[in-house]
Scaffold this active site. Structure first.
Site, short mmCIF file in Angstrom:
data_model
loop_
_atom_site.label_atom_id
_atom_site.label_comp_id
_atom_site.label_asym_id
_atom_site.label_seq_id
_atom_site.Cartn_x
_atom_site.Cartn_y
_atom_site.Cartn_z
N ASP A 173 0.82 -1.22 0.00
CA ASP A 173 0.00 0.00 0.00
C ASP A 173 0.85 1.27 0.00
O ASP A 173 2.07 1.23 0.16
CB ASP A 173 -0.93 0.00 1.21
CG ASP A 173 -0.25 -0.45 2.51
OD1 ASP A 173 0.97 -0.26 2.63
OD2 ASP A 173 -0.93 -1.01 3.38
N ASN A 187 -7.90 -2.73 14.45
CA ASN A 187 -9.25 -3.07 13.97
C ASN A 187 -9.24 -4.26 13.02
O ASN A 187 -10.24 -4.55 12.37
CB ASN A 187 -9.90 -1.86 13.31
CG ASN A 187 -9.13 -1.37 12.08
OD1 ASN A 187 -8.15 -1.98 11.67
ND2 ASN A 187 -9.58 -0.27 11.50
N HIS A 204 -7.29 -4.58 10.30
CA HIS A 204 -6.98 -4.34 8.90
C HIS A 204 -5.65 -4.97 8.52
O HIS A 204 -4.73 -5.07 9.33
CB HIS A 204 -7.03 -2.83 8.55
CG HIS A 204 -5.85 -2.04 9.01
ND1 HIS A 204 -5.97 -0.97 9.88
CD2 HIS A 204 -4.53 -2.10 8.71
CE1 HIS A 204 -4.79 -0.43 10.09
NE2 HIS A 204 -3.89 -1.10 9.39
N GLU A 260 -9.69 -2.01 5.23
CA GLU A 260 -10.36 -1.62 6.46
C GLU A 260 -11.65 -2.42 6.67
O GLU A 260 -12.20 -3.01 5.72
CB GLU A 260 -10.69 -0.13 6.39
CG GLU A 260 -9.48 0.79 6.31
CD GLU A 260 -8.82 1.03 7.66
OE1 GLU A 260 -8.90 0.15 8.54
OE2 GLU A 260 -8.21 2.10 7.84
#
Length: 250
Positions: free
Chosen positions: A67, A136, A138, A143
């Site tokens: 990314d 979370n 990810h 996400e």
């Protein structure tokens, strides 16, 4: 999915480097899938040491990263291209033309995502894909959402992710709000996946990998469909795992 629990970050870095080195030595012209963030930094330092002291050769290796922040060019100190150059590529005998990171400064991020997906599909699968994991759940910048996104795409970062990454910027307002990320399809193409998790903040995310549920609200759970996943974590991150899992992982 195999869990490995170790006592400290140094042991984790050494074990992770063993797995990457094995991929490099067995396939010296192969693909490595790489990640940024704090999780793999120790591993990269150990790989640099092995290159310098033990002759680990990266000259014919190709790398592909997960990314990049939208809006940051390769010279920005918080761009992931800069991170990779500074923490790994500048210190190896790797050809940087064979190191791929999405272009955060592309005029059309959506088009750049499409081009990156085409690149992923042209290359052979990564021999090993290194991953971190967000609080979370990810992976990359995939996400929590209503559905899994398979191809490379532009994603709007959640508040949790922005807050977690704010420590790298002068102000939370400076954290980019979007990123280009490899989708779960690109991640799952890898022959082996190595997920590194350290610290109390990752306990819930690691625990979610232990049960049988696969939920897009916790993107990392998609890894359960892959046949060769290693979760390498410290005792703090592993604190919520069942005793049986811990015994098998030690």
């Amino acid at each position: 999915m195999k869990f490995i629990i170790q006592d400290n970050k140094e042991q984790i870095a050494y074990t992770a480097a063993d797995l990457v080195e094995d991929a490099v030595r067995q396939h010296p012209t192969g693909i490595l899938g790489l990640a940024t963030g704090s999780s793999p930094v120790g591993t990269y330092k150990e790989l640099i040491r092995r290159h310098r002291k033990e002759g680990l050769d990266f000259s014919r290796i190709t790398t592909i990263n997960l990314d990049e922040y939208v809006g940051l060019d390769e010279f920005h100190e918080q761009s992931y291209r800069h991170f990779m150059n500074h923490n790994l590529f500048d210190h190896l005998n790797i050809n940087k033309k064979n190191t791929y990171v999405p272009r955060g400064d592309a005029l059309n991020p959506e088009e750049e995502a499409r081009h990156y997906e085409e690149l992923i599909r042209r290359l052979e699968p990564a021999r090993i894909q290194v991953l971190g994991i967000g609080v979370n759940g990810h992976i990359g910048f995939n996400e929590p959402a209503e559905d899994f996104t398979v191809p490379t795409h532009v994603v709007t970062l959640t508040r949790d992710t922005i807050e977690s990454n704010a420590r790298f910027f002068d102000s939370p307002m400076d954290v980019p709000k979007q990123a280009i990320t490899m989708g779960v399809g690109g991640i799952l193409r890898a022959q082996r996946i190595l997920l590194i998790a350290t610290g109390e903040g990752k306990q819930q995310a690691v625990k979610a990998l232990e049960d049988g549920r696969i939920l897009p609200s916790n993107p990392s759970t998609i890894l359960k469909v892959h046949p060769d996943v290693i979760v390498l974590c410290d005792r703090a991150a592993a604190a919520l795992l069942d005793e049986r899992t811990v015994r098998q992982a030690e």
